[in-house]
Design a protein around this motif. Structure first.
Motif, PDB file in Angstrom:
ATOM      1  N   ALA A   5       0.818  -1.221   0.000  1.00 26.02           N
ATOM      2  CA  ALA A   5       0.000   0.000   0.000  1.00 26.02           C
ATOM      3  C   ALA A   5       0.850   1.267   0.000  1.00 26.02           C
ATOM      4  N   GLY A   6       2.174   1.102   0.140  1.00 26.86           N
ATOM      5  CA  GLY A   6       3.064   2.256   0.062  1.00 26.86           C
ATOM      6  C   GLY A   6       3.406   2.909   1.376  1.00 26.86           C
ATOM      7  N   PHE A   7       3.172   2.211   2.498  1.00 22.54           N
ATOM      8  CA  PHE A   7       3.540   2.776   3.793  1.00 22.54           C
ATOM      9  C   PHE A   7       5.053   2.654   3.975  1.00 22.54           C
ATOM     10  N   LYS A   8       5.737   3.793   3.976  1.00 24.62           N
ATOM     11  CA  LYS A   8       7.187   3.789   4.154  1.00 24.62           C
ATOM     12  C   LYS A   8       7.565   3.517   5.599  1.00 24.62           C
ATOM     13  N   SER A   9       6.613   3.727   6.496  1.00 25.07           N
ATOM     14  CA  SER A   9       6.873   3.473   7.916  1.00 25.07           C
ATOM     15  C   SER A   9       5.661   2.793   8.521  1.00 25.07           C
ATOM     16  N   PHE A  10       5.887   1.634   9.145  1.00 22.96           N
ATOM     17  CA  PHE A  10       4.827   1.017   9.928  1.00 22.96           C
ATOM     18  C   PHE A  10       5.450   0.279  11.097  1.00 22.96           C
ATOM     19  N   ASN A  11       4.630   0.113  12.135  1.00 26.75           N
ATOM     20  CA  ASN A  11       5.064  -0.529  13.365  1.00 26.75           C
ATOM     21  C   ASN A  11       4.372  -1.872  13.515  1.00 26.75           C
ATOM     22  N   LEU A  12       5.116  -2.858  14.014  1.00 27.92           N
ATOM     23  CA  LEU A  12       4.526  -4.124  14.425  1.00 27.92           C
ATOM     24  C   LEU A  12       4.540  -4.165  15.944  1.00 27.92           C
ATOM     25  N   ASP A  13       3.387  -4.442  16.521  1.00 28.53           N
ATOM     26  CA  ASP A  13       3.203  -4.468  17.971  1.00 28.53           C
ATOM     27  C   ASP A  13       3.281  -5.914  18.447  1.00 28.53           C
ATOM     28  N   ALA A  60       8.797 -11.171  13.069  1.00 25.48           N
ATOM     29  CA  ALA A  60       8.495  -9.746  12.874  1.00 25.48           C
ATOM     30  C   ALA A  60       9.629  -9.049  12.128  1.00 25.48           C
ATOM     31  N   ILE A  61      10.857  -9.308  12.520  1.00 27.54           N
ATOM     32  CA  ILE A  61      12.018  -8.682  11.874  1.00 27.54           C
ATOM     33  C   ILE A  61      12.069  -9.045  10.394  1.00 27.54           C
ATOM     34  N   ASP A  62      11.766 -10.302  10.079  1.00 28.51           N
ATOM     35  CA  ASP A  62      11.809 -10.771   8.690  1.00 28.51           C
ATOM     36  C   ASP A  62      10.766 -10.089   7.809  1.00 28.51           C
ATOM     37  N   LEU A  63       9.729  -9.512   8.417  1.00 27.96           N
ATOM     38  CA  LEU A  63       8.697  -8.815   7.645  1.00 27.96           C
ATOM     39  C   LEU A  63       9.105  -7.385   7.294  1.00 27.96           C
ATOM     40  N   LYS A  64      10.292  -6.992   7.742  1.00 21.70           N
ATOM     41  CA  LYS A  64      10.920  -5.712   7.381  1.00 21.70           C
ATOM     42  C   LYS A  64      10.104  -4.461   7.751  1.00 21.70           C
ATOM     43  N   PRO A  65       9.612  -4.390   8.981  1.00 23.58           N
ATOM     44  CA  PRO A  65       9.046  -3.119   9.441  1.00 23.58           C
ATOM     45  C   PRO A  65      10.190  -2.161   9.773  1.00 23.58           C
ATOM     46  N   GLN A  66       9.871  -0.891   9.884  1.00 24.24           N
ATOM     47  CA  GLN A  66      10.884   0.082  10.296  1.00 24.24           C
ATOM     48  C   GLN A  66      10.849   0.308  11.807  1.00 24.24           C
ATOM     49  N   HIS A  67       9.806  -0.199  12.440  1.00 26.75           N
ATOM     50  CA  HIS A  67       9.606   0.055  13.870  1.00 26.75           C
ATOM     51  C   HIS A  67       8.948  -1.165  14.498  1.00 26.75           C
ATOM     52  N   GLU A  98      21.085  -6.523  16.842  1.00 26.78           N
ATOM     53  CA  GLU A  98      21.841  -7.172  15.765  1.00 26.78           C
ATOM     54  C   GLU A  98      21.191  -6.941  14.407  1.00 26.78           C
ATOM     55  N   ASN A  99      19.895  -6.667  14.412  1.00 25.96           N
ATOM     56  CA  ASN A  99      19.168  -6.445  13.159  1.00 25.96           C
ATOM     57  C   ASN A  99      18.894  -4.967  12.886  1.00 25.96           C
ATOM     58  N   GLY A 100      19.633  -4.096  13.573  1.00 24.87           N
ATOM     59  CA  GLY A 100      19.585  -2.670  13.267  1.00 24.87           C
ATOM     60  C   GLY A 100      18.474  -1.890  13.926  1.00 24.87           C
ATOM     61  N   PHE A 101      17.812  -2.476  14.931  1.00 23.74           N
ATOM     62  CA  PHE A 101      16.751  -1.762  15.640  1.00 23.74           C
ATOM     63  C   PHE A 101      17.326  -1.122  16.905  1.00 23.74           C
ATOM     64  N   ASN A 102      17.285   0.201  16.947  1.00 24.12           N
ATOM     65  CA  ASN A 102      17.808   0.943  18.087  1.00 24.12           C
ATOM     66  C   ASN A 102      16.692   1.182  19.106  1.00 24.12           C
ATOM     67  N   ALA A 133      13.520   1.306  16.722  1.00 23.70           N
ATOM     68  CA  ALA A 133      13.370   1.866  15.385  1.00 23.70           C
ATOM     69  C   ALA A 133      14.655   1.743  14.578  1.00 23.70           C
ATOM     70  N   LYS A 134      14.494   1.663  13.263  1.00 25.31           N
ATOM     71  CA  LYS A 134      15.647   1.584  12.363  1.00 25.31           C
ATOM     72  C   LYS A 134      16.046   2.975  11.891  1.00 25.31           C
ATOM     73  N   GLY A 135      16.283   3.882  12.819  1.00 29.21           N
ATOM     74  CA  GLY A 135      16.692   5.235  12.467  1.00 29.21           C
ATOM     75  C   GLY A 135      15.823   6.283  13.123  1.00 29.21           C
ATOM     76  N   LEU A 136      16.377   7.475  13.296  1.00 28.69           N
ATOM     77  CA  LEU A 136      15.649   8.566  13.945  1.00 28.69           C
ATOM     78  C   LEU A 136      14.392   8.945  13.186  1.00 28.69           C
ATOM     79  N   GLU A 137      14.458   8.874  11.851  1.00 36.53           N
ATOM     80  CA  GLU A 137      13.350   9.351  11.032  1.00 36.53           C
ATOM     81  C   GLU A 137      12.105   8.468  11.140  1.00 36.53           C
ATOM     82  N   VAL A 138      12.249   7.238  11.651  1.00 36.66           N
ATOM     83  CA  VAL A 138      11.079   6.360  11.769  1.00 36.66           C
ATOM     84  C   VAL A 138      10.679   6.124  13.230  1.00 36.66           C
ATOM     85  N   GLN A 139      11.268   6.863  14.150  1.00 32.80           N
ATOM     86  CA  GLN A 139      10.761   6.840  15.515  1.00 32.80           C
ATOM     87  C   GLN A 139       9.361   7.444  15.524  1.00 32.80           C
TER      88      GLN A 139
END
Length: 400
Positions: free
Chosen positions: A160-168, A188-195, A235-239, A247-253
Motif C-alpha cells: 500500500a506504500g507505507f514507508k513506515s509502519f510498526n509491528l506491535d 516480525a524482523i523478517d517482515l521488514k518493518p521500520q519500527h 543485531e538487526n539494526g533496531f535501536n 526503530a531503524k533510524g531517527l526518522e522512523v521513531q
C-alpha cells in the motif's frame, strides 16, 4: 517559564470485534446479534469533528505535529470514513507540512485489504497489532486473527506504500518459552518493518486476565527473554529509544509518542479520550477527559461529555518524569522548565539523590536514566513525588 510545546491529536475509536482478556483500554466488543455494520460510523465521525471544534479555542493559532488514531480497532471503520474524518480535522486546524498520521490496525484480512484506502485518505503510518505469531498464544490472548493473516497484513502495508509502519508484539505470554518469544521477534524482523514495539504482558486491573490470572513465565525466564530479545533487535539494526520502542533510524521513531514522552501537548477526542494542553494565557497545564462509553459520548451534551482539570503544581514534576524517563536517552534539562513552568532547582535534591543511587546518569544539561534506572523505573519515579505546599516566595512546592 511555560512555552508551547508541539501539539498532537489523539482520536479514539472505541469498537473492536472482541474484547481481549488482557486489554484495559476503553474498547467495546461487538455484542452478540450485532454486525459490524451496526457501528454508528457516520454519526461517530460527526461527533468527533464536533468534539474537535469544541477544543479549538484552547489551541488557537497552533499547528498539529502528529495525529494518532487508536482504539479499539480503528481499522474497522471504512476508508471513506477515515477520509471524511481527516479532511474535517484539516479544515478545523492546520497541519505541519511533515505531519505524521498513524492509525492502529488489526491484521484480519477484512481490515488489511483496506490499507490502500487508508493511505489515500492521508494515513502515512500504521501500527499493526500482531502480539504474537504463535497460534496457541494468539488463542490464549483472545486475538481474532491467525499468524498467516498477521504476515499478510505486513505485506499489505508494504504494497500500500507505507514507508513506515510498526509491528506491535508482546512477550512474557502464558507458558511462553525463550525460544517461542525469539521466534515471534524474528518473524516480525523478517517482515521488514521500520519500527517494532516489543513489551511484556502485564496483568492490568479491570481485565479478565487480572480476575483469572494465566500462568506466566518465571521472573528468570522473563529476564532471559528481555536480554536475548534486545540483543536480537540490536543485531538487526533496531535501536531502542524508549522502554518498549525500537526503530531503524531517527526518522522512523514515533513522532506522536515522542511528543507524549517529552511532555508535549495533545488534544484528545472520542469516547474516553484524554488530552493535555498548556494554557499560556492562564499559566497552567490542563488535563481533559471525555465520557468513556460510546453511547454517553454520542448522546450527552458537551457540558457532560468533556471534563477539564488543572494539573496541580506539586504533581507536575512526577507527571513530567513519568513520561521523560521512559526515553533511553532522556531529555535536555531546559525542557523541564519549558513544559512545566517550574524551576529545575526545586527538584535538584531529587535529581542528586537519584544520581548518587545510580538511577540517573551524571550529565550536564541532560536528564537521562541509567541502565539501572530504566530497569527500576518505578523506584526512580518515586523520587519525584512532591509534597503539596502553599506557594511562598515564588517556590511552588517544598524542596526535598
Amino acid at each position: 517559564m511555560l512555552t508551547n510545546p508541539p501539539l498532537s491529536l489523539y482520536i479514539h475509536i472505541p469498537w473492536c470485534i472482541k474484547k481481549c482478556p488482557y486489554c484495559d483500554f476503553n474498547s467495546h466488543g461487538i455484542k452478540k446479534g450485532e454486525e459490524l455494520s451496526d457501528i454508528p460510523e457516520t454519526l461517530y465521525v460527526d461527533r468527533l469533528l464536533e468534539d474537535l471544534a469544541q477544543e479549538i479555542p484552547s489551541v488557537w493559532g497552533r499547528r498539529l505535529h502528529s495525529i494518532f488514531i487508536g482504539g479499539g480497532t480503528p481499522s474497522l471503520f471504512s476508508a471513506q470514513a477515515m477520509d471524511r474524518l481527516l479532511s474535517g480535522v484539516r479544515a478545523l486546524i492546520p497541519f505541519e507540512g511533515d505531519i505524521e498520521i498513524t492509525m492502529e490496525a488489526n491484521p484480519g484480512t477484512f481490515e488489511a485489504e483496506k490499507f490502500l484506502g487508508f493511505r489515500q485518505a492521508g494515513v502515512n503510518r500504521l501500527s499493526i497489532g500482531v502480539q504474537s505469531f504463535n497460534a496457541a498464544h494468539l488463542e490464549k490472548l483472545g486475538r481474532v486473527h491467525n499468524s498467516e493473516q498477521a504476515i499478510a497484513a505486513a505485506k499489505f502495508a508494504h504494497e500500500a506504500g507505507f514507508k513506515s509502519f510498526n509491528l506491535d508484539l508482546m512477550h512474557g505470554l502464558p507458558n511462553q518459552t525463550i525460544e517461542q518469544a525469539l521466534s515471534d521477534l524474528q518473524t516480525a524482523i523478517d517482515l521488514k518493518p521500520q519500527h517494532i514495539s516489543w513489551y511484556q504482558l502485564t496483568l492490568e486491573p479491570n481485565t479478565l486476565f487480572y480476575q483469572k490470572p494465566p500462568k506466566l513465565p518465571q521472573d528468570e525466564t522473563l529476564w532471559d527473554i528481555q536480554e536475548a530479545g534486545q540483543k536480537l533487535l540490536a543485531e538487526n539494526g533496531f535501536n531502542q529509544y524508549e522502554i518498549s520502542a525500537y526503530a531503524k533510524g531517527l526518522e522512523v521513531q514515533s513522532r506522536h509518542n515522542l511528543n507524549y514522552w517529552q511532555f508535549g501537548d495533545y488534544l484528545g477526542i472520542g469516547a474516553g479520550a484524554h488530552g493535555k494542553i498548556t494554557r499560556m494565557d492562564l499559566n497552567e497545564v490542563h488535563r481533559t477527559t471525555k465520557k468513556r462509553h460510546p453511547k454517553d459520548y454520542l448522546t450527552q451534551d458537551w457540558s457532560q461529555v468533556s471534563e477539564t482539570k488543572t494539573i496541580p503544581t506539586h504533581e507536575l514534576p512526577f507527571e513530567f518524569m513519568l513520561n521523560a524517563l521512559r526515553l533511553i536517552e532522556g531529555v535536555p534539562t531546559n525542557i523541564y522548565s519549558q513544559r512545566t513552568g517550574l524551576l529545575l532547582q526545586n527538584i535538584k535534591p531529587a535529581l542528586t539523590e537519584a544520581i548518587n543511587d545510580g538511577l540517573l546518569e551524571s550529565l550536564d544539561n541532560w536528564i537521562k536514566p541509567s541502565a539501572k534506572g530504566s530497569l527500576f523505573l518505578n523506584e526512580l519515579l518515586e523520587r519525584f513525588i512532591m509534597e503539596q505546599a502553599t506557594e511562598t516566595k515564588g517556590i511552588p512546592f517544598k524542596a526535598l
